[in-house]
Design a protein around this motif. Structure first.
Motif, PDB file in Angstrom:
ATOM      1  N   MET A 160      54.708 -20.191  60.181  1.00 39.83           N
ATOM      2  CA  MET A 160      55.910 -19.518  59.691  1.00 39.83           C
ATOM      3  C   MET A 160      55.681 -19.033  58.273  1.00 39.83           C
ATOM      4  N   THR A 161      55.957 -17.767  58.030  1.00 38.55           N
ATOM      5  CA  THR A 161      55.828 -17.186  56.700  1.00 38.55           C
ATOM      6  C   THR A 161      57.201 -16.720  56.233  1.00 38.55           C
ATOM      7  N   VAL A 162      57.785 -17.475  55.304  1.00 39.98           N
ATOM      8  CA  VAL A 162      59.089 -17.115  54.762  1.00 39.98           C
ATOM      9  C   VAL A 162      58.862 -16.288  53.508  1.00 39.98           C
ATOM     10  N   LYS A 163      59.358 -15.063  53.509  1.00 41.35           N
ATOM     11  CA  LYS A 163      59.120 -14.153  52.396  1.00 41.35           C
ATOM     12  C   LYS A 163      60.068 -14.438  51.244  1.00 41.35           C
ATOM     13  N   ILE A 164      59.511 -14.510  50.061  1.00 36.16           N
ATOM     14  CA  ILE A 164      60.314 -14.576  48.834  1.00 36.16           C
ATOM     15  C   ILE A 164      60.460 -13.143  48.332  1.00 36.16           C
ATOM     16  N   LYS A 165      61.683 -12.691  48.196  1.00 38.61           N
ATOM     17  CA  LYS A 165      61.929 -11.299  47.834  1.00 38.61           C
ATOM     18  C   LYS A 165      61.692 -11.077  46.341  1.00 38.61           C
ATOM     19  N   THR A 166      61.153  -9.916  46.018  1.00 41.00           N
ATOM     20  CA  THR A 166      60.970  -9.522  44.620  1.00 41.00           C
ATOM     21  C   THR A 166      62.307  -9.063  44.041  1.00 41.00           C
ATOM     22  N   PRO A 167      62.421  -9.005  42.710  1.00 44.28           N
ATOM     23  CA  PRO A 167      63.670  -8.491  42.116  1.00 44.28           C
ATOM     24  C   PRO A 167      64.031  -7.091  42.634  1.00 44.28           C
ATOM     25  N   GLU A 168      63.023  -6.250  42.843  1.00 43.81           N
ATOM     26  CA  GLU A 168      63.298  -4.897  43.355  1.00 43.81           C
ATOM     27  C   GLU A 168      63.845  -4.952  44.777  1.00 43.81           C
ATOM     28  N   GLU A 169      63.292  -5.842  45.591  1.00 45.18           N
ATOM     29  CA  GLU A 169      63.789  -5.994  46.959  1.00 45.18           C
ATOM     30  C   GLU A 169      65.202  -6.560  46.972  1.00 45.18           C
ATOM     31  N   ILE A 170      65.466  -7.501  46.089  1.00 53.72           N
ATOM     32  CA  ILE A 170      66.805  -8.093  46.016  1.00 53.72           C
ATOM     33  C   ILE A 170      67.837  -7.025  45.648  1.00 53.72           C
ATOM     34  N   THR A 171      67.479  -6.142  44.737  1.00 49.15           N
ATOM     35  CA  THR A 171      68.384  -5.052  44.365  1.00 49.15           C
ATOM     36  C   THR A 171      68.713  -4.183  45.576  1.00 49.15           C
ATOM     37  N   LYS A 172      67.710  -3.870  46.379  1.00 54.17           N
ATOM     38  CA  LYS A 172      67.942  -3.060  47.584  1.00 54.17           C
ATOM     39  C   LYS A 172      68.758  -3.822  48.623  1.00 54.17           C
ATOM     40  N   MET A 173      68.519  -5.125  48.735  1.00 54.91           N
ATOM     41  CA  MET A 173      69.275  -5.938  49.682  1.00 54.91           C
ATOM     42  C   MET A 173      70.747  -6.044  49.280  1.00 54.91           C
ATOM     43  N   ARG A 174      71.004  -6.061  47.986  1.00 56.13           N
ATOM     44  CA  ARG A 174      72.402  -6.074  47.526  1.00 56.13           C
ATOM     45  C   ARG A 174      73.115  -4.800  47.976  1.00 56.13           C
ATOM     46  N   VAL A 175      72.443  -3.680  47.871  1.00 57.48           N
ATOM     47  CA  VAL A 175      73.045  -2.411  48.286  1.00 57.48           C
ATOM     48  C   VAL A 175      73.293  -2.403  49.786  1.00 57.48           C
ATOM     49  N   ALA A 176      72.289  -2.791  50.566  1.00 53.05           N
ATOM     50  CA  ALA A 176      72.427  -2.798  52.028  1.00 53.05           C
ATOM     51  C   ALA A 176      73.527  -3.765  52.465  1.00 53.05           C
ATOM     52  N   GLY A 177      73.602  -4.919  51.816  1.00 47.58           N
ATOM     53  CA  GLY A 177      74.635  -5.890  52.146  1.00 47.58           C
ATOM     54  C   GLY A 177      76.027  -5.370  51.845  1.00 47.58           C
ATOM     55  N   ARG A 178      76.180  -4.726  50.711  1.00 48.09           N
ATOM     56  CA  ARG A 178      77.491  -4.172  50.350  1.00 48.09           C
ATOM     57  C   ARG A 178      77.919  -3.094  51.349  1.00 48.09           C
ATOM     58  N   LEU A 179      76.982  -2.256  51.758  1.00 51.88           N
ATOM     59  CA  LEU A 179      77.312  -1.203  52.729  1.00 51.88           C
ATOM     60  C   LEU A 179      77.745  -1.803  54.058  1.00 51.88           C
ATOM     61  N   ALA A 180      77.045  -2.843  54.523  1.00 53.81           N
ATOM     62  CA  ALA A 180      77.422  -3.479  55.789  1.00 53.81           C
ATOM     63  C   ALA A 180      78.833  -4.049  55.707  1.00 53.81           C
ATOM     64  N   ALA A 181      79.151  -4.694  54.580  1.00 53.04           N
ATOM     65  CA  ALA A 181      80.495  -5.246  54.398  1.00 53.04           C
ATOM     66  C   ALA A 181      81.543  -4.141  54.411  1.00 53.04           C
TER      67      ALA A 181
END
Length: 257
Positions: free
Chosen positions: A1-22
């Motif tokens: 199992m490889t659990v990815k630790i997200k970079t700050p840049e990835e976290i920024t993009k995930m915040r945007v995607a999460g907000r859009l889904a909500a």
């Protein structure tokens, strides 16, 4: 199992995607009324995601899934395919939204009551929401996934409900489904240890009756309770922070976490 630790840049993009889904769930809520079809809800969400958000509905064509959202009504546990059957007074429906924006996924779902809620259905959806929130409150560095699963299972079963075992939460990022699997049952002190930068979903599926489910032979997607009693589900995408948790798909009406 490889659990990815997200970079700050990835976290920024995930915040945007999460907000859009909500925001898709917030947008669709007033449309969930007696007489509307799940096909129509799918069309409205698809148009909003593509035209308003300039994003991509992740379910569409994912392993052949034919629609842009999942709509799971009453005894359907998950992965319900929108169709032309009108919703009726007293139905409950889970709408599951995943959007892709700039290559990253935001994944969330919520329960809706069609018309006036029926008391036993209201109780199931409320307890299931609390199962999600109980899980979220345990997310912090050093905690283990088994702690989350154990707490959800204990709360659901103490309320005389059952936890679906065959489907679970998951890591998420550039891929729709990544490691780890996030079970909604389990033993304290077991499983993957949480570390800052992990992003995953918690999405408990809680049944009013027995936990057993079956996959539709007709479409290969729809999962139903075997005893045809009601099932409910709520889902959020979560980031493990240095001090706790950030809910990336938080809706404006949520204050209880």
């Amino acid at each position: 199992m490889t659990v990815k630790i997200k970079t700050p840049e990835e976290i920024t993009k995930m915040r945007v995607a999460g907000r859009l889904a909500a925001e898709v769930l917030e947008m669709i809520e007033p449309h969930v009324q007696p007489g509307v079809t799940t096909d129509e809800l799918n069309r409205i969400c698809h148009d909003y995601i593509v035209n308003e958000q300039q994003a991509i509905p992740a379910p569409l064509n994912y392993h052949g899934f034919p629609k842009s959202i999942c709509t799971s009504v009453n005894h359907v546990v998950c992965h319900g395919i929108p169709n032309d059957k009108p919703l009726k007074q007293g139905d409950i429906i889970n709408i599951d939204i995943t959007v892709i924006k700039d290559g990253y996924h935001g994944d969330t779902s919520a329960m809706f009551h069609v018309g006036k809620p029926i008391p036993h259905a209201q109780r199931l959806t409320d307890i299931t929401m609390e199962c999600l929130y109980i899980g979220i409150r345990l997310v912090k560095p050093g905690a283990r996934l088994g702690d989350i699963g154990h707490a959800i299972q204990q709360y659901a079963e103490s309320n005389h409900y059952s936890v679906v075992r065959e489907y679970c939460g998951h890591g998420i990022g550039a891929e729709f489904h990544e490691d780890p699997q996030v079970l909604h049952y389990g033993k304290q002190g077991t499983g993957v240890e949480l570390k800052p930068g992990m992003i995953f979903t918690i999405e408990p599926m809680i049944n009013a009756g027995k936990r057993h489910v079956k996959l539709s032979k007709k479409d290969g997607w729809t999962v139903e309770t075997v005893d045809r009693r009601l099932s409910a589900q709520w889902e959020h995408t979560l980031l493990v922070t240095d001090t706790g948790v950030e809910v990336l798909t938080l809706r404006k009406d949520e204050t209880g976490i």
